[in-house]
Write a protein that holds these residues in place. Structure first.
Motif, PDB file in Angstrom:
ATOM      1  N   HIS A 139       4.680   0.839  -0.703  1.00 55.13           N
ATOM      2  CA  HIS A 139       4.286   0.526   0.879  1.00 55.13           C
ATOM      3  C   HIS A 139       5.922   0.399   1.708  1.00 55.13           C
ATOM      4  O   HIS A 139       7.296  -0.074   0.671  1.00 55.13           O
ATOM      5  CB  HIS A 139       3.695  -0.952   1.518  1.00 55.13           C
ATOM      6  N   ALA A 140       6.190   0.944   2.329  1.00 56.71           N
ATOM      7  CA  ALA A 140       8.005   1.832   2.409  1.00 56.71           C
ATOM      8  C   ALA A 140       7.866   1.235   4.778  1.00 56.71           C
ATOM      9  O   ALA A 140       6.882   1.027   5.443  1.00 56.71           O
ATOM     10  CB  ALA A 140       7.712   2.973   2.710  1.00 56.71           C
ATOM     11  N   GLY A 141       8.764   0.094   4.650  1.00 57.63           N
ATOM     12  CA  GLY A 141       9.523  -0.185   5.780  1.00 57.63           C
ATOM     13  C   GLY A 141       8.193  -1.206   6.455  1.00 57.63           C
ATOM     14  O   GLY A 141       8.050  -2.209   5.782  1.00 57.63           O
ATOM     15  N   GLU A 142       8.467  -1.648   8.164  1.00 60.04           N
ATOM     16  CA  GLU A 142       7.858  -1.954   8.341  1.00 60.04           C
ATOM     17  C   GLU A 142       6.310  -3.083   7.798  1.00 60.04           C
ATOM     18  O   GLU A 142       5.582  -1.884   7.662  1.00 60.04           O
ATOM     19  CB  GLU A 142       7.812  -2.023  10.124  1.00 60.04           C
ATOM     20  N   ASP A 143       5.525  -3.816   8.104  1.00 57.03           N
ATOM     21  CA  ASP A 143       4.419  -3.783   8.099  1.00 57.03           C
ATOM     22  C   ASP A 143       3.802  -4.369   9.422  1.00 57.03           C
ATOM     23  O   ASP A 143       3.973  -5.684  10.037  1.00 57.03           O
ATOM     24  CB  ASP A 143       4.613  -4.888   7.324  1.00 57.03           C
ATOM     25  N   TYR A 144       2.776  -4.120  10.533  1.00 57.62           N
ATOM     26  CA  TYR A 144       2.207  -5.156  11.506  1.00 57.62           C
ATOM     27  C   TYR A 144       2.003  -6.288  10.761  1.00 57.62           C
ATOM     28  O   TYR A 144       2.398  -7.441  12.051  1.00 57.62           O
ATOM     29  CB  TYR A 144       1.066  -4.675  11.929  1.00 57.62           C
ATOM     30  N   VAL A 168       8.287   8.974  -7.655  1.00 58.16           N
ATOM     31  CA  VAL A 168       8.029   8.274  -6.585  1.00 58.16           C
ATOM     32  C   VAL A 168       7.887   8.134  -4.767  1.00 58.16           C
ATOM     33  O   VAL A 168       8.145   9.701  -4.735  1.00 58.16           O
ATOM     34  CB  VAL A 168       9.333   7.712  -6.527  1.00 58.16           C
ATOM     35  N   VAL A 169       6.340   7.849  -4.857  1.00 63.11           N
ATOM     36  CA  VAL A 169       6.303   7.940  -2.702  1.00 63.11           C
ATOM     37  C   VAL A 169       6.599   6.909  -2.374  1.00 63.11           C
ATOM     38  O   VAL A 169       6.066   6.084  -2.329  1.00 63.11           O
ATOM     39  CB  VAL A 169       4.646   7.902  -3.042  1.00 63.11           C
ATOM     40  N   ALA A 170       7.154   6.986  -0.979  1.00 62.53           N
ATOM     41  CA  ALA A 170       7.381   6.147   0.109  1.00 62.53           C
ATOM     42  C   ALA A 170       6.751   7.101   1.292  1.00 62.53           C
ATOM     43  O   ALA A 170       6.263   7.740   1.614  1.00 62.53           O
ATOM     44  CB  ALA A 170       8.749   6.644   0.407  1.00 62.53           C
ATOM     45  N   ALA A 171       5.696   5.445   1.159  1.00 62.02           N
ATOM     46  CA  ALA A 171       4.415   5.757   2.173  1.00 62.02           C
ATOM     47  C   ALA A 171       5.247   5.824   4.265  1.00 62.02           C
ATOM     48  O   ALA A 171       6.291   5.076   4.166  1.00 62.02           O
ATOM     49  CB  ALA A 171       3.051   4.313   1.991  1.00 62.02           C
ATOM     50  N   HIS A 172       4.318   5.982   4.747  1.00 59.45           N
ATOM     51  CA  HIS A 172       4.696   5.914   5.967  1.00 59.45           C
ATOM     52  C   HIS A 172       5.870   6.968   7.202  1.00 59.45           C
ATOM     53  O   HIS A 172       6.405   6.353   7.389  1.00 59.45           O
ATOM     54  CB  HIS A 172       4.999   4.645   6.411  1.00 59.45           C
ATOM     55  N   ALA A 196       1.189   8.733   6.505  1.00 58.45           N
ATOM     56  CA  ALA A 196       0.234   7.710   6.259  1.00 58.45           C
ATOM     57  C   ALA A 196       0.441   6.376   7.748  1.00 58.45           C
ATOM     58  O   ALA A 196       1.401   6.375   7.805  1.00 58.45           O
ATOM     59  CB  ALA A 196      -0.205   6.326   5.315  1.00 58.45           C
ATOM     60  N   PHE A 197       0.049   6.549   8.470  1.00 59.92           N
ATOM     61  CA  PHE A 197      -0.511   5.998   9.612  1.00 59.92           C
ATOM     62  C   PHE A 197       0.379   6.184  10.570  1.00 59.92           C
ATOM     63  O   PHE A 197       0.740   5.845  11.700  1.00 59.92           O
ATOM     64  CB  PHE A 197      -0.069   4.773   9.316  1.00 59.92           C
ATOM     65  N   GLY A 198       0.932   8.242  10.423  1.00 60.11           N
ATOM     66  CA  GLY A 198       2.463   8.136  11.266  1.00 60.11           C
ATOM     67  C   GLY A 198       1.497   8.898  12.843  1.00 60.11           C
ATOM     68  O   GLY A 198       2.590   8.420  13.291  1.00 60.11           O
ATOM     69  N   TYR A 199       0.225   9.238  13.217  1.00 62.47           N
ATOM     70  CA  TYR A 199      -0.050   9.142  14.125  1.00 62.47           C
ATOM     71  C   TYR A 199       0.136   7.616  15.117  1.00 62.47           C
ATOM     72  O   TYR A 199      -0.493   7.213  14.869  1.00 62.47           O
ATOM     73  CB  TYR A 199      -2.154   9.841  14.119  1.00 62.47           C
TER      74      TYR A 199
END
Length: 261
Positions: A139-144, A168-172, A196-199
């Protein structure tokens, strides 16, 4: 073919409670009931052929049960990844067990698991993951559900990447809410980026800039189901002005290469 590289589900006995808690924490509405069957139903509805299910061990005691559940849902349409809790004394042994069970990767959520991706303590874990050839998803970056400072920013991921010799995969889109930093620190590296969750959350110009700078061959279609539905993210991919070949790479070609399917 469509492969969703980033989904979640839970054992039936805890799915309702888990989804309710996560929904209350994040303020997000789920699109499934949180079960594997609920995921499969939405996959069929929205035209997804295979989903990678990413589970998270949020404490040391969960590792065994989380990974046993992951193995139990493996099928022709579900590719489960395992998880280890970084501070668990037996994390390295559990990585060996994940590999022995035939799971193809591991997922880390640095907010849920309370560690910085570039903490020196992670080096032995990353070394073991690399030795085993497991795919490593962050999981990368912010989280709600969390306030900053965030534990997996693009700059920190870049440092961690130097300790990993495995996919390695960076999500979002590389880091939720940190598109400019993704462009600065991650684009052009060997890291894979999922959608993921880009829309509606990652601006279209940022997505297009990442595609241009990073290349479609390192982009993986993903939804973060149950928090986004596949139809939403497929619509987003169709809007980016890509050729049919480029869309095929993102929707399944890159994932098939990584998963060896």
């Amino acid at each position: 073919m469509v492969i969703d590289f980033h989904t979640h589900c839970f054992p039936e006995k805890i799915a309702e409670r888990a989804i309710g808690k996560l929904s209350a924490t994040s303020g997000l509405m789920p699109y499934t009931d949180g079960t594997a069957e609920g995921l499969k139903k939405l996959m069929k509805q929205d035209g997804v052929d295979i989903s990678v299910v990413l589970s998270i061990a949020t404490n040391a005691a969960q590792q065994t049960s989380v990974n046993n559940f992951a193995k139990s849902i493996e099928s022709e349409t579900i590719v489960p990844f395992g998880s280890v809790y970084p501070d668990a004394e037996d994390a390295l042994n559990e990585l060996e067990r994940i590999h022995s069970m035939g799971l193809k990767g591991v997922k880390f959520h640095p907010e849920y698991q309370n560690f910085f991706v570039d903490d020196e303590k992670m080096k032995p874990i990353y070394k073991k993951i690399s030795e085993l050839g497991l795919i490593c998803v962050f999981h990368a970056g912010e989280d709600y559900g969390y306030m900053p400072p965030y534990h997996a920013t693009p700059k920190r991921l870049l440092r961690a990447l130097s300790w990993l010799d495995t996919p390695v995969v960076a999500a979002h889109w590389g880091s939720q809410g940190m598109g400019q930093d993704t462009l600065q620190y991650l684009c052009g590296t060997e890291i894979y980026i999922d959608t993921a969750f880009g829309y509606g959350t990652t601006p279209k110009p940022i997505q297009q800039a990442i595609l241009e700078k990073h290349g479609v061959e390192k982009i993986l279609f993903a939804t973060d189901c149950p928090w986004h539905a596949p139809a939403m993210e497929l619509f987003q991919i169709e809007s980016l002005g890509l050729s049919d070949g480029e869309k095929e790479q993102i929707k399944s070609g890159n994932a098939r290469r990584l998963l060896k399917i």
